[in-house]
Every structure is written in C-alpha cells, then in structure tokens.
Design a protein around this motif. Structure first.
Motif, PDB file in Angstrom:
ATOM      1  N   ARG A 125       0.205   0.342  -5.381  1.00  0.00           N
ATOM      2  CA  ARG A 125       0.566   0.929  -4.092  1.00  0.00           C
ATOM      3  C   ARG A 125       0.811  -0.194  -3.099  1.00  0.00           C
ATOM      4  O   ARG A 125      -0.043  -1.065  -2.899  1.00  0.00           O
ATOM      5  N   LEU A 126       1.996  -0.231  -2.482  1.00  0.00           N
ATOM      6  CA  LEU A 126       2.244  -1.122  -1.355  1.00  0.00           C
ATOM      7  C   LEU A 126       1.893  -0.335  -0.100  1.00  0.00           C
ATOM      8  O   LEU A 126       2.568   0.635   0.244  1.00  0.00           O
ATOM      9  N   HIS A 127       0.837  -0.733   0.577  1.00  0.00           N
ATOM     10  CA  HIS A 127       0.377   0.021   1.741  1.00  0.00           C
ATOM     11  C   HIS A 127       0.480  -0.850   2.984  1.00  0.00           C
ATOM     12  O   HIS A 127      -0.196  -1.878   3.083  1.00  0.00           O
ATOM     13  N   SER A 128       1.338  -0.445   3.890  1.00  0.00           N
ATOM     14  CA  SER A 128       1.492  -1.191   5.137  1.00  0.00           C
ATOM     15  C   SER A 128       0.388  -0.803   6.109  1.00  0.00           C
ATOM     16  O   SER A 128       0.094   0.385   6.304  1.00  0.00           O
ATOM     17  N   GLU A 129      -0.213  -1.808   6.703  1.00  0.00           N
ATOM     18  CA  GLU A 129      -1.312  -1.610   7.638  1.00  0.00           C
ATOM     19  C   GLU A 129      -0.966  -0.562   8.686  1.00  0.00           C
ATOM     20  O   GLU A 129       0.118  -0.553   9.258  1.00  0.00           O
ATOM     21  N   CYS A 130      -1.922   0.346   8.947  1.00  0.00           N
ATOM     22  CA  CYS A 130      -1.772   1.332  10.015  1.00  0.00           C
ATOM     23  C   CYS A 130      -3.136   1.513  10.659  1.00  0.00           C
ATOM     24  O   CYS A 130      -3.964   2.290  10.178  1.00  0.00           O
ATOM     25  N   LEU A 131      -3.391   0.783  11.721  1.00  0.00           N
ATOM     26  CA  LEU A 131      -4.700   0.837  12.371  1.00  0.00           C
ATOM     27  C   LEU A 131      -5.037   2.258  12.794  1.00  0.00           C
ATOM     28  O   LEU A 131      -6.142   2.742  12.558  1.00  0.00           O
ATOM     29  N   THR A 132      -4.090   2.941  13.406  1.00  0.00           N
ATOM     30  CA  THR A 132      -4.367   4.277  13.934  1.00  0.00           C
ATOM     31  C   THR A 132      -4.677   5.269  12.819  1.00  0.00           C
ATOM     32  O   THR A 132      -5.567   6.109  12.954  1.00  0.00           O
ATOM     33  N   GLY A 133      -3.964   5.164  11.702  1.00  0.00           N
ATOM     34  CA  GLY A 133      -4.183   6.098  10.605  1.00  0.00           C
ATOM     35  C   GLY A 133      -5.279   5.679   9.656  1.00  0.00           C
ATOM     36  O   GLY A 133      -6.142   6.480   9.277  1.00  0.00           O
ATOM     37  N   ASP A 134      -5.283   4.398   9.243  1.00  0.00           N
ATOM     38  CA  ASP A 134      -6.245   3.916   8.253  1.00  0.00           C
ATOM     39  C   ASP A 134      -7.665   3.891   8.803  1.00  0.00           C
ATOM     40  O   ASP A 134      -8.624   4.198   8.087  1.00  0.00           O
ATOM     41  N   VAL A 135      -7.812   3.490  10.060  1.00  0.00           N
ATOM     42  CA  VAL A 135      -9.153   3.300  10.636  1.00  0.00           C
ATOM     43  C   VAL A 135      -9.617   4.517  11.422  1.00  0.00           C
ATOM     44  O   VAL A 135     -10.747   4.994  11.266  1.00  0.00           O
ATOM     45  N   TYR A 193      -3.435  -2.084  -8.586  1.00  0.00           N
ATOM     46  CA  TYR A 193      -3.579  -2.843  -7.354  1.00  0.00           C
ATOM     47  C   TYR A 193      -3.106  -2.041  -6.144  1.00  0.00           C
ATOM     48  O   TYR A 193      -2.124  -1.300  -6.221  1.00  0.00           O
ATOM     49  N   ILE A 194      -3.799  -2.247  -5.032  1.00  0.00           N
ATOM     50  CA  ILE A 194      -3.259  -1.916  -3.715  1.00  0.00           C
ATOM     51  C   ILE A 194      -2.930  -3.238  -3.042  1.00  0.00           C
ATOM     52  O   ILE A 194      -3.780  -4.134  -2.981  1.00  0.00           O
ATOM     53  N   LEU A 195      -1.699  -3.380  -2.588  1.00  0.00           N
ATOM     54  CA  LEU A 195      -1.329  -4.537  -1.779  1.00  0.00           C
ATOM     55  C   LEU A 195      -1.318  -4.074  -0.328  1.00  0.00           C
ATOM     56  O   LEU A 195      -0.476  -3.271   0.081  1.00  0.00           O
ATOM     57  N   TYR A 196      -2.307  -4.561   0.432  1.00  0.00           N
ATOM     58  CA  TYR A 196      -2.444  -4.146   1.829  1.00  0.00           C
ATOM     59  C   TYR A 196      -1.685  -5.149   2.688  1.00  0.00           C
ATOM     60  O   TYR A 196      -2.110  -6.294   2.876  1.00  0.00           O
ATOM     61  N   LEU A 197      -0.538  -4.695   3.198  1.00  0.00           N
ATOM     62  CA  LEU A 197       0.415  -5.581   3.872  1.00  0.00           C
ATOM     63  C   LEU A 197       0.292  -5.441   5.382  1.00  0.00           C
ATOM     64  O   LEU A 197       0.313  -4.329   5.919  1.00  0.00           O
ATOM     65  N   ARG A 198       0.203  -6.567   6.055  1.00  0.00           N
ATOM     66  CA  ARG A 198       0.001  -6.565   7.514  1.00  0.00           C
ATOM     67  C   ARG A 198       1.332  -6.364   8.222  1.00  0.00           C
ATOM     68  O   ARG A 198       1.892  -7.266   8.836  1.00  0.00           O
ATOM     69  N   GLN A 199       1.839  -5.126   8.115  1.00  0.00           N
ATOM     70  CA  GLN A 199       3.158  -4.782   8.676  1.00  0.00           C
ATOM     71  C   GLN A 199       3.026  -3.499   9.483  1.00  0.00           C
ATOM     72  O   GLN A 199       3.629  -2.470   9.174  1.00  0.00           O
ATOM     73  N   GLU A 200       2.186  -3.559  10.507  1.00  0.00           N
ATOM     74  CA  GLU A 200       1.887  -2.407  11.346  1.00  0.00           C
ATOM     75  C   GLU A 200       3.166  -1.773  11.904  1.00  0.00           C
ATOM     76  O   GLU A 200       4.092  -2.459  12.328  1.00  0.00           O
ATOM     77  N   GLY A 201       3.191  -0.449  11.899  1.00  0.00           N
ATOM     78  CA  GLY A 201       4.308   0.269  12.509  1.00  0.00           C
ATOM     79  C   GLY A 201       5.638   0.015  11.838  1.00  0.00           C
ATOM     80  O   GLY A 201       6.658  -0.127  12.508  1.00  0.00           O
TER      81      GLY A 201
END
Length: 203
Positions: free
Chosen positions: A55-65, A90-98
């Motif tokens: 899973r490529l998961h782009s960071e989402c502070l509002t949703g993830d946290v 694997y989950i690749l947690y990518l720092r690509q907010e919004g």
C-alpha cells in the motif's frame, strides 16, 4: 537520480501491541522528506503471499491521526494494516500531505470546498496541481528493500501507472473498500468520476 538505501530497521508493536511491524527508514532522498516503510511478516502464507501486498499511503494528518470524516484516509490506513498484517507485505508511508500540496494548502482547499467547489476545482483556484504526488520515491524505496514485484492495494490507477513506469512489476491491483460517509461522499464520487478511481457507489 537519487540513490535510496535502507538506513535503519526497528521492530515496533502497534495497535497497542496487537500487531508487530518493522519500521524502516531510508537515506539518499535529497527532498528531505522522511518517508517510512512498514514491513509486515504476514500470518497466512499462500501462493499470493509470495508476492508482497503493498500500500502506498500518502500522509494525511487530519484523517490518519484525527479521524476526519472529510476523506477516507484513516479508514484506508486501518484496512491496509489489517490486510497486510495478514498476508505479508509493506505499507510505504509517504510524506505527501494533501496529495502533495501540504497541510496548510489542504485547509485552504477545504475552505473553498465548503463554498461548493470540488477538490480539484479548489486546487485549481489556489494555483495548485490536482495531484502533486510523484511516486518515483515509492519505487526507489521498494527497490532498496529488494522488491521489484508486488500486488498493489489501491483504487488509484495513477499509482499503478507510475510504479510500472519506474520499473515495478504489478501482478495484481487489489481494490480497497469504499469508506463512504455523509461528509466524504461527494469527495469520493469526484475522485471516481474525474480520476477513474475504482469505486462503486450505491447511488
């Protein structure tokens, strides 16, 4: 092109210790963003598990946290943890907010959406790309992990297209569930209609 290599691997209990995962940091990305790989061993070895589920998961502070109902990011992350912990991958947690525009810009786009514009119209009004993410870094992270063939957990055809372009073999595209609620229905429907995300709606 940057050469990405593994920097550190650390085992970590998550979900209050219910799940064990290996968190992996990388070096060589000159963007300065701290992308993370999360490896799950898997519980049910099968033919499919020989090819890791990713899973490529782009960071989402509002949703993830904070569990925001305006998107489906938090639910997708939880779903990915459950599936990949079971099957291995694997989950690749990518720092690509919004979708790559950043947190503050995402809030500006939300304000325009509150006035009736969709997510893509709002970004255009702010002179921002509809989707500013570049998944080259994800392909480089996978190669640093020694992974060149995956099963991709996504509804987004652009993720698959970019990974293939950067040399990753995708044997299967596994769809995520449609996590729809009263607040994100229009957002999800817009992604399906405008960007061909593989989602089915009842209405």
């Amino acid at each position: 092109m940057d050469t990405i290599t593994v920097k550190r691997r650390v085992m970590m209990p998550i979900r209050a210790g219910d799940v064990m995962a290996e968190f992996i940091s990388f070096q060589g990305d000159r963007s300065g963003k701290e992308h993370i790989g999360i490896s799950f061993e898997g519980k049910t070895p099968s033919f499919a598990s020989h090819v890791p589920l990713v899973r490529l998961h782009s960071e989402c502070l509002t949703g993830d946290v904070f569990g925001s109902g305006r998107c489906d990011c938090g639910e997708q992350l939880d779903e990915a943890i459950d599936l990949i912990n079971q099957e291995g991958g694997y989950i690749l947690y990518l720092r690509q907010e919004g979708r790559g525009i950043g947190l503050y810009a995402k809030l500006e786009a939300y304000a325009l959406q509150d006035k009736g514009f969709d997510t893509y119209q709002a970004n255009d009004m702010l002179n921002l790309p509809e989707d500013g993410r570049d998944f080259r870094i994800a392909a480089q992270m996978l190669k640093a992990l020694g992974v060149s063939k995956i099963r991709l957990l996504t509804n987004n055809p652009d993720k698959a297209r970019q990974l293939i372009m950067y040399g990753i073999d995708i044997t299967e595209q596994v769809p995520t569930k449609v996590h729809v609620n009263q607040y994100n229905h229009h957002y999800l429907k817009t992604k399906a209609d405008r960007k061909c995300h593989t989602m089915t709606f009842d209405d």
